[in-house]
Write a protein that holds these residues in place. Structure first.
Motif, short mmCIF file in Angstrom:
data_model
loop_
_atom_site.label_atom_id
_atom_site.label_comp_id
_atom_site.label_asym_id
_atom_site.label_seq_id
_atom_site.Cartn_x
_atom_site.Cartn_y
_atom_site.Cartn_z
N GLY A 44 0.78 -1.23 0.00
CA GLY A 44 0.00 0.00 0.00
C GLY A 44 0.81 1.28 0.00
O GLY A 44 0.34 2.32 0.45
N ARG A 115 6.10 0.48 6.85
CA ARG A 115 4.92 -0.16 7.41
C ARG A 115 5.03 -0.35 8.92
O ARG A 115 4.06 -0.16 9.66
N PHE A 124 -0.31 5.93 5.92
CA PHE A 124 -1.17 4.88 5.40
C PHE A 124 -2.66 5.20 5.53
O PHE A 124 -3.51 4.41 5.16
N THR A 125 -2.95 6.38 6.08
CA THR A 125 -4.34 6.86 6.10
C THR A 125 -4.60 7.78 4.90
O THR A 125 -5.75 8.18 4.67
N ASN A 199 -6.31 -0.50 1.93
CA ASN A 199 -5.79 -1.37 2.97
C ASN A 199 -5.89 -2.82 2.52
O ASN A 199 -6.97 -3.27 2.11
N ASN A 200 -4.79 -3.56 2.60
CA ASN A 200 -4.77 -5.00 2.28
C ASN A 200 -5.44 -5.30 0.93
O ASN A 200 -6.35 -6.13 0.85
#
Length: 306
Positions: A44, A115, A124-125, A199-200
């Motif tokens: 990501g 990460r 990551f937001t 995400n994922n």
């Protein structure tokens, strides 16, 4: 005439230097583009940012760290690093830098470094396509001491059209589905207030007060039934502000970085909330943790994710 000749010669020299750098940068991009795309799909992190950092930190693969240590991102060896190191002068003399066996190991470790680093968690937001936000976020988090670091990354991304790597990583499905939903939301006047996040290997939004599956479905031009199915809830489930809503079916497992990792259950959390947080199916959480359907969770309990 002599002055004009000197100016022409200098201009020609500048053009040749710029042309040489452009060729060097493009050769690097061609060589490592697939690895950057793979990292985006698995972790990501925008491929455009990964590539821009690799170009900048390694001088397009020509730095001593890159050629001798396969280190393309200037990552230093701190106490948690158990592998080989190389001594180089940086912010201080003889600083220890990580050494890898292969270039791809450097790319993978760069992804894991971001990460797992708490100071990079806010990145990551951000929307997966917000390369400017990532660039400024990396600088703010202290990845580099150069005050112009963010601007340098953005310039590289734009000069070499590196956002094309992001679009390739996202694939036709993204362009057709998520971008289409954003357009639908824009037509309903909602896109400016809501971000589509990642995400994922899945795309999601954060529910606001008053949201329902029906209102979100209408906003994004998709089926409310599909939204409920993809988020593993029945037709009676009511949304709360802050809930994660995925657009596609969740992955069967958490991301690879959580292999052999555990999540510590917090107060007020359920196993379903954990499954949403990590973008994985609830059934998998029960299965890999060998929980019975009537298992009672306790605060502080360790939840296996893969």
């Amino acid at each position: 005439m002599k002055l004009r000749g000197i100016i022409v010669t200098l201009l020609l020299f500048v053009v040749l230097v710029a042309s040489g750098q452009q060729a060097k940068y493009q050769a690097y991009i061609n060589k490592y583009r697939d690895i950057a795309i793979k990292q985006m799909r698995e972790h990501g992190i925008p491929a455009s940012i990964t590539m821009a950092q690799g170009l900048l930190e390694s001088a397009a693969g020509t730095s001593l760290l890159a050629t001798k240590g396969h280190n393309h991102f200037g990552i230093k060896a701190h106490r948690d690093w158990t592998g080989p190191v190389m001594l180089r002068n940086d912010d201080a003399p003889n600083e220890r830098f990580r050494v890898y066996a292969h270039d791809e190991h450097s790319y993978e470790d760069h992804s894991l470094f971001l990460r797992r680093g708490q100071r990079y968690a806010s990145l990551f937001t951000l929307p997966i396509t917000d390369y400017k936000g990532w660039a400024y976020g990396l600088k703010a988090a202290g990845y580099a001491t150069n005050p112009h670091y963010a601007v340098q990354l953005i310039t590289i991304v734009e000069n070499y059209n590196l956002t094309a790597l992001d679009q390739e990583a996202l694939g036709k499905h993204y362009a057709k589905s998520v971008a289409g939903m954003a357009q639908s939301a824009s037509a309903n006047g909602a896109a400016a207030q809501r971000e589509i996040r990642y995400n994922n290997r899945n795309y999601y939004i954060i529910a606001r007060a008053g949201d329902t599956f029906e209102s979100i479905a209408k906003e994004y031009g998709i089926s409310a039934h599909r939204l409920r199915r993809n988020n593993e809830v029945d037709r009676h489930h009511q949304l709360s502000a802050g809930d994660i809503i995925y657009f596609e079916k969740k992955q069967t497992k958490a991301a690879k970085i959580y292999k052999k990792k555990y999540y510590v259950l917090q107060s007020g959390e359920s196993l379903y909330l954990v499954s949403q947080k990590f973008g994985m199916r609830l059934k998998t959480l029960y299965s890999i943790n060998k929980f019975s359907p009537d298992h009672t969770l306790t605060v502080g309990e360790r939840i296996r994710l893969r």
